[in-house]
Design a protein around this motif. Sequence first.
Motif, mmCIF file in Angstrom:
data_model
loop_
_atom_site.group_PDB
_atom_site.id
_atom_site.type_symbol
_atom_site.label_atom_id
_atom_site.label_comp_id
_atom_site.label_asym_id
_atom_site.label_seq_id
_atom_site.Cartn_x
_atom_site.Cartn_y
_atom_site.Cartn_z
ATOM 1 N N GLY A 281 -46.062 -13.431 21.938
ATOM 2 C CA GLY A 281 -47.499 -13.661 21.948
ATOM 3 C C GLY A 281 -47.883 -14.929 22.693
ATOM 4 O O GLY A 281 -48.796 -14.930 23.524
ATOM 5 N N ALA A 284 -47.202 -14.434 26.384
ATOM 6 C CA ALA A 284 -48.214 -13.558 26.992
ATOM 7 C C ALA A 284 -49.474 -14.360 27.308
ATOM 8 O O ALA A 284 -50.077 -14.209 28.383
ATOM 9 C CB ALA A 284 -48.524 -12.395 26.062
ATOM 10 N N TYR A 298 -53.204 -9.031 27.963
ATOM 11 C CA TYR A 298 -52.498 -9.812 26.936
ATOM 12 C C TYR A 298 -51.797 -8.868 25.953
ATOM 13 O O TYR A 298 -50.638 -9.091 25.582
ATOM 14 C CB TYR A 298 -53.497 -10.701 26.199
ATOM 15 C CG TYR A 298 -52.934 -11.310 24.936
ATOM 16 C CD1 TYR A 298 -52.091 -12.409 24.995
ATOM 17 C CD2 TYR A 298 -53.227 -10.767 23.675
ATOM 18 C CE1 TYR A 298 -51.552 -12.963 23.832
ATOM 19 C CE2 TYR A 298 -52.704 -11.308 22.524
ATOM 20 C CZ TYR A 298 -51.864 -12.407 22.603
ATOM 21 O OH TYR A 298 -51.328 -12.950 21.471
ATOM 22 N N LYS A 302 -47.789 -8.703 25.349
ATOM 23 C CA LYS A 302 -47.252 -9.075 24.036
ATOM 24 C C LYS A 302 -46.239 -8.048 23.547
ATOM 25 O O LYS A 302 -45.220 -8.393 22.923
ATOM 26 C CB LYS A 302 -48.398 -9.211 23.045
ATOM 27 C CG LYS A 302 -47.965 -9.721 21.678
ATOM 28 C CD LYS A 302 -49.159 -9.920 20.768
ATOM 29 C CE LYS A 302 -48.724 -10.416 19.397
ATOM 30 N NZ LYS A 302 -49.870 -10.604 18.488
#
Length: 335
Positions: A281, A284, A298, A302
């Motif tokens: 996360g 990303a 995103y 992720k």
Amino acid sequence: MTDQTDPKSAWIYKKEVENFGGDQPKFDFRNKNETDVSWSDVKTDGQGNVIQMPLLKSKQCFGRIEYRMRHEKADAEKMLLRGKMVPSETRCDRCRVKTKMTEESCGLLIRERIKSDPGILGALKNWRRAVDKAMADPIEKKVYSPRSSLFSRDQFGHLWQDVLDAIARRGRFANSNDEAVLVQIEEAKRRERKKRADKMRAKREAERRELRARQQPPPRKFVKAAWDECLKRRDQLMAARGAAGIGRQISRIADQACELTAYAWYYSELLGFRSLPIKPGSMAKWLVENELAPGQSYENLKVRLKRDIERAREIEEGVYGHIWQPFDPDADLEF
């Protein structure tokens, strides 16, 4: 003889002449005084070019007209040593490049070289004439003390420059030792580069240890080196896809997967510097903010980055063979 048709060669020789005929000549290595050279062992062509002589490497000043004329005598006849005035000594006084006779080989070679070129001989005569005239007058002799004034002040300065210019125009005299001297100079420079690189490497490593201990981000040079390595690893991974015998885990990955795998390595280096975990996360978010994953959202990043991060670790550990080399943050210091 220096190739006067080559501007670079002529310029290098001129800088050498200016150095050795200057106030504080610099040597490429310690100018040792350890070798005896008999004039009877020196064979020349009669024009100052040495055809054969004993191997003499650590004497860059040997046979150099400008150095001998400028530095064979000290500025003052005596110097203060441990509270007592003693006769001054120069490098030439301490030099062992001498014959077993009454005259030494360096001086005899210089004499031959001066006589071989009318331009050098004429310029030296003009300078010497002015010096002799000044030294004949007790008042002027005192004015032009120390001896270094005879090469720089008033009427002497431009006459001495004429000497240096004449030597430079004539070009380098040949010597059978030239190649050995060049090898030694390069070796001395290599050792000096290594010494500086080792010192800087130790300094950088100490800085990195201190920053790690304080959980601080890596220094700027580390970040730059890691990014350069990242781009190199991206290219290496792309090239490895076509290597004979490479596994499908590598041969079938797409260009963007190669890029993201390299970015994962880079990102993990920056976080690993502070012993922080690398999370899909956060990576990303970093990729999106830096526009390093065009066409990817995103959310998509992720999900997929978990495998890219794993792949980077596996390649680093050599699971698929030798694709990446160990990372050296100080590779720019290689000598």
